[in-house]
Motif scaffolding. Structure first.
Motif, PDB file in Angstrom:
ATOM      1  N   MET A   1       0.837  -1.200   0.000  1.00 32.84           N
ATOM      2  CA  MET A   1       0.000   0.000   0.000  1.00 32.84           C
ATOM      3  C   MET A   1       0.877   1.257   0.000  1.00 32.84           C
ATOM      4  O   MET A   1       1.899   1.304   0.659  1.00 32.84           O
ATOM      5  N   LEU A   2       0.460   2.270  -0.770  1.00 33.83           N
ATOM      6  CA  LEU A   2       1.113   3.576  -0.692  1.00 33.83           C
ATOM      7  C   LEU A   2       0.102   4.556  -0.080  1.00 33.83           C
ATOM      8  O   LEU A   2      -1.092   4.243   0.010  1.00 33.83           O
ATOM      9  N   TYR A   3       0.587   5.728   0.292  1.00 35.14           N
ATOM     10  CA  TYR A   3      -0.294   6.735   0.878  1.00 35.14           C
ATOM     11  C   TYR A   3      -0.158   8.049   0.130  1.00 35.14           C
ATOM     12  O   TYR A   3       0.956   8.568  -0.022  1.00 35.14           O
ATOM     13  N   SER A   4      -1.298   8.548  -0.334  1.00 33.25           N
ATOM     14  CA  SER A   4      -1.318   9.883  -0.924  1.00 33.25           C
ATOM     15  C   SER A   4      -1.429  10.871   0.230  1.00 33.25           C
ATOM     16  O   SER A   4      -2.365  10.797   1.027  1.00 33.25           O
ATOM     17  N   VAL A   5      -0.457  11.782   0.314  1.00 27.43           N
ATOM     18  CA  VAL A   5      -0.482  12.820   1.350  1.00 27.43           C
ATOM     19  C   VAL A   5      -0.623  14.155   0.629  1.00 27.43           C
ATOM     20  O   VAL A   5       0.166  14.460  -0.270  1.00 27.43           O
ATOM     21  N   ARG A   6      -1.648  14.907   1.013  1.00 28.78           N
ATOM     22  CA  ARG A   6      -1.893  16.188   0.340  1.00 28.78           C
ATOM     23  C   ARG A   6      -2.046  17.286   1.394  1.00 28.78           C
ATOM     24  O   ARG A   6      -2.726  17.088   2.389  1.00 28.78           O
TER      25      ARG A   6
ATOM     26  N   GLU B   1       2.184  17.618  -2.426  1.00 22.42           N
ATOM     27  CA  GLU B   1       1.593  16.331  -2.795  1.00 22.42           C
ATOM     28  C   GLU B   1       2.681  15.278  -2.739  1.00 22.42           C
ATOM     29  O   GLU B   1       3.730  15.450  -3.342  1.00 22.42           O
ATOM     30  N   ARG B   2       2.437  14.198  -2.045  1.00 19.16           N
ATOM     31  CA  ARG B   2       3.382  13.078  -2.038  1.00 19.16           C
ATOM     32  C   ARG B   2       2.610  11.768  -2.169  1.00 19.16           C
ATOM     33  O   ARG B   2       1.406  11.704  -1.914  1.00 19.16           O
ATOM     34  N   LEU B   3       3.340  10.725  -2.536  1.00 24.26           N
ATOM     35  CA  LEU B   3       2.763   9.379  -2.633  1.00 24.26           C
ATOM     36  C   LEU B   3       3.830   8.465  -2.041  1.00 24.26           C
ATOM     37  O   LEU B   3       4.813   8.148  -2.705  1.00 24.26           O
ATOM     38  N   VAL B   4       3.667   8.106  -0.765  1.00 21.30           N
ATOM     39  CA  VAL B   4       4.792   7.507  -0.031  1.00 21.30           C
ATOM     40  C   VAL B   4       4.425   6.185   0.636  1.00 21.30           C
ATOM     41  O   VAL B   4       3.247   5.853   0.797  1.00 21.30           O
ATOM     42  N   SER B   5       5.462   5.486   1.067  1.00 22.59           N
ATOM     43  CA  SER B   5       5.261   4.214   1.767  1.00 22.59           C
ATOM     44  C   SER B   5       4.928   4.477   3.242  1.00 22.59           C
ATOM     45  O   SER B   5       5.146   5.576   3.763  1.00 22.59           O
ATOM     46  N   ARG B   6       4.419   3.458   3.895  1.00 23.00           N
ATOM     47  CA  ARG B   6       4.053   3.546   5.310  1.00 23.00           C
ATOM     48  C   ARG B   6       5.250   3.994   6.169  1.00 23.00           C
ATOM     49  O   ARG B   6       5.070   4.739   7.126  1.00 23.00           O
ATOM     50  N   GLU B   7       6.463   3.550   5.797  1.00 19.22           N
ATOM     51  CA  GLU B   7       7.655   3.832   6.608  1.00 19.22           C
ATOM     52  C   GLU B   7       7.920   5.338   6.743  1.00 19.22           C
ATOM     53  O   GLU B   7       8.397   5.784   7.776  1.00 19.22           O
TER      54      GLU B   7
ATOM     55  N   SER C   1      -2.381  15.877  -8.378  1.00 19.52           N
ATOM     56  CA  SER C   1      -2.156  15.203  -7.108  1.00 19.52           C
ATOM     57  C   SER C   1      -1.815  13.734  -7.317  1.00 19.52           C
ATOM     58  O   SER C   1      -1.909  13.220  -8.422  1.00 19.52           O
ATOM     59  N   ARG C   2      -1.451  13.066  -6.233  1.00 20.54           N
ATOM     60  CA  ARG C   2      -1.172  11.621  -6.248  1.00 20.54           C
ATOM     61  C   ARG C   2      -0.005  11.277  -7.177  1.00 20.54           C
ATOM     62  O   ARG C   2      -0.113  10.385  -8.020  1.00 20.54           O
TER      63      ARG C   2
ATOM     64  N   LEU D   1       3.903   7.307 -10.388  1.00 17.66           N
ATOM     65  CA  LEU D   1       5.274   7.386  -9.872  1.00 17.66           C
ATOM     66  C   LEU D   1       6.216   7.655 -11.037  1.00 17.66           C
ATOM     67  O   LEU D   1       6.073   7.079 -12.121  1.00 17.66           O
ATOM     68  N   ILE D   2       7.171   8.560 -10.806  1.00 21.01           N
ATOM     69  CA  ILE D   2       8.094   8.999 -11.849  1.00 21.01           C
ATOM     70  C   ILE D   2       9.410   8.240 -11.704  1.00 21.01           C
ATOM     71  O   ILE D   2       9.984   8.171 -10.617  1.00 21.01           O
ATOM     72  N   LYS D   3       9.895   7.725 -12.831  1.00 20.80           N
ATOM     73  CA  LYS D   3      11.150   6.952 -12.827  1.00 20.80           C
ATOM     74  C   LYS D   3      12.267   7.763 -13.475  1.00 20.80           C
ATOM     75  O   LYS D   3      12.088   8.286 -14.573  1.00 20.80           O
ATOM     76  N   VAL D   4      13.403   7.837 -12.800  1.00 20.97           N
ATOM     77  CA  VAL D   4      14.558   8.495 -13.423  1.00 20.97           C
ATOM     78  C   VAL D   4      15.299   7.471 -14.286  1.00 20.97           C
ATOM     79  O   VAL D   4      15.164   6.266 -14.071  1.00 20.97           O
ATOM     80  N   PRO D   5      16.107   7.952 -15.250  1.00 20.40           N
ATOM     81  CA  PRO D   5      16.862   7.020 -16.086  1.00 20.40           C
ATOM     82  C   PRO D   5      17.766   6.144 -15.221  1.00 20.40           C
ATOM     83  O   PRO D   5      18.289   6.620 -14.204  1.00 20.40           O
ATOM     84  N   ALA D   6      17.950   4.897 -15.615  1.00 14.61           N
ATOM     85  CA  ALA D   6      18.813   3.983 -14.855  1.00 14.61           C
ATOM     86  C   ALA D   6      20.207   4.584 -14.765  1.00 14.61           C
ATOM     87  O   ALA D   6      20.695   5.196 -15.720  1.00 14.61           O
ATOM     88  N   GLU D   7      20.839   4.409 -13.604  1.00 16.57           N
ATOM     89  CA  GLU D   7      22.179   4.980 -13.434  1.00 16.57           C
ATOM     90  C   GLU D   7      23.197   4.156 -14.206  1.00 16.57           C
ATOM     91  O   GLU D   7      23.024   2.966 -14.392  1.00 16.57           O
ATOM     92  N   GLU D   8      24.258   4.841 -14.633  1.00 14.14           N
ATOM     93  CA  GLU D   8      25.368   4.148 -15.287  1.00 14.14           C
ATOM     94  C   GLU D   8      25.899   3.102 -14.319  1.00 14.14           C
ATOM     95  O   GLU D   8      26.121   3.399 -13.154  1.00 14.14           O
ATOM     96  N   VAL D   9      26.112   1.919 -14.803  1.00 11.67           N
ATOM     97  CA  VAL D   9      26.669   0.904 -13.917  1.00 11.67           C
ATOM     98  C   VAL D   9      28.156   1.198 -13.747  1.00 11.67           C
ATOM     99  O   VAL D   9      28.861   1.498 -14.707  1.00 11.67           O
ATOM    100  N   CYS D  10      28.598   1.161 -12.508  1.00  8.87           N
ATOM    101  CA  CYS D  10      29.968   1.549 -12.205  1.00  8.87           C
ATOM    102  C   CYS D  10      30.850   0.324 -12.110  1.00  8.87           C
ATOM    103  O   CYS D  10      30.614  -0.560 -11.303  1.00  8.87           O
ATOM    104  N   ALA D  11      31.875   0.282 -12.916  1.00  8.45           N
ATOM    105  CA  ALA D  11      32.759  -0.876 -12.914  1.00  8.45           C
ATOM    106  C   ALA D  11      33.610  -0.893 -11.631  1.00  8.45           C
ATOM    107  O   ALA D  11      33.833  -1.922 -11.029  1.00  8.45           O
ATOM    108  N   ASP D  12      34.042   0.307 -11.233  1.00 13.07           N
ATOM    109  CA  ASP D  12      34.921   0.402 -10.083  1.00 13.07           C
ATOM    110  C   ASP D  12      34.166   1.124  -8.956  1.00 13.07           C
ATOM    111  O   ASP D  12      34.000   2.336  -8.984  1.00 13.07           O
TER     112      ASP D  12
END
Ligand code: WAQ
Ligand code: MG
Length: 261
Positions: free
Chosen positions: A1-6, A26-32, A144-145, A246-257
């Motif tokens: 479950m997520l929670y819409s907080v307004r 406006e947020r959409l967050v986890s219980r934690e 919202s949401r 929910l908005i997704k950012v581009p996957a981060e470059e995988v770091c070899a080192d």
């Protein structure tokens, strides 16, 4: 479950009783993180640069995860301009490039610039004429949401581009949801916080910031969403207000080192 907080806060009584809009969030967050999120919002309403709120409405609503859609975060570009006149001229060009008719872009900029006070939501305008389409009057349509799917990844992604303030953080999330909505061609926005002069034009291709779209000290800001012809307005407004995203950012470059990351 997520929670819409307004949250929406006003001064001089509730919004509906003529109070001045102070702040909203406006947020959409986890219980934690729910309780911490609510506390932060309340503090923000009570100590805002627009004034201290004497009315704050906080709403917390459970949202089933299966109702949530995901959409990509818009890429961000910054354009330095010397003043508001230059900023509005390039913002106008950006709107036109996105498919807003030249006359409609002018009408839209004038509608924001001519507001007597800040709405707490956005205006919808016809992308061909600039005429206002929604019937929400001085309230405006509140998007919202929505939230970022992975906040830490988002903050790293923003920081790597030199962005760190809360205005940017929130505005990109909002604009990314708005650009995923059916029928929206572009958005124009500037802040209602007196010290914050930057604003942006969002299009489905990206979020372009301009360092000056509003004079320093003005507490009148706003948002206008330009809408394509034949758009089902009821459906659009329902999406903006109620569809959890929910908005997704581009996957981060995988770091070899790992040490150099
Ligand atoms: N839905 C619709 N309209 C909204 C919402 C919302 N959730 N939140 C705010 N607005 C409208 C309302 O009319 C406010 O008066 C106006 O937008 C401005 O809100 O890249 O800070 O929260 O540097 O003051 C943009 C530039 C900052 C960020 C925007 O907006 C950057 C900002 P504010
Ligand atoms: Mg504000």
């Amino acid at each position: 479950m997520l929670y819409s907080v307004r949250m929406r806060a006003a001064q001089g009584g509730a919004h509906a009783k003529g109070g001045k809009h102070i702040s909203g969030a406006e947020r959409l967050v986890s219980r934690e993180v729910l309780t911490a999120t609510v506390t932060t919002m309340l503090e923000r309403a009570l100590s805002h640069s627009r004034g201290a709120a004497d009315f704050t409405n906080l709403t917390v609503e459970a949202v089933p995860v299966k109702a949530v859609q995901e959409t990509a975060c818009l890429p961000v570009t910054s354009v330095d301009v010397t003043d508001v006149t230059a900023g509005r001229a390039v913002a106008q060009a950006e709107l036109i490039k996105a498919g807003v008719a030249p006359g409609a872009a002018v009408v839209g900029i004038e509608a924001l610039a001519g507001l007597a006070g800040s709405l707490r939501g956005a205006m919808l305008a016809d992308a061909r004429t600039g005429a206002r389409l929604d019937a929400s009057g001085e309230r405006g349509i509140r998007v919202s949401r929505m939230d970022i799917a992975d906040e830490q990844a988002y903050l790293r992604w923003l920081n790597s581009q030199g962005y760190s303030n809360i205005h940017i953080q929130e505005a990109i999330v909002l604009a990314s949801k708005v650009m995923s909505a059916p029928g929206v061609v572009a958005e124009l926005c500037w802040s209602d916080d007196p010290e914050y002069t930057a604003g942006y034009v969002a299009t489905p291709a990206g979020y372009t910031r301009f360092t000056h779209l509003k004079p320093y000290g003005s507490d009148i800001g706003g948002r206008i969403f330009f809408v394509k012809e034949n758009t089902d307005l009821d459906q659009l407004v329902a999406y903006l207000k109620y569809q959890p995203v929910l908005i997704k950012v581009p996957a981060e470059e995988v770091c070899a080192d790992a040490i150099s990351c």
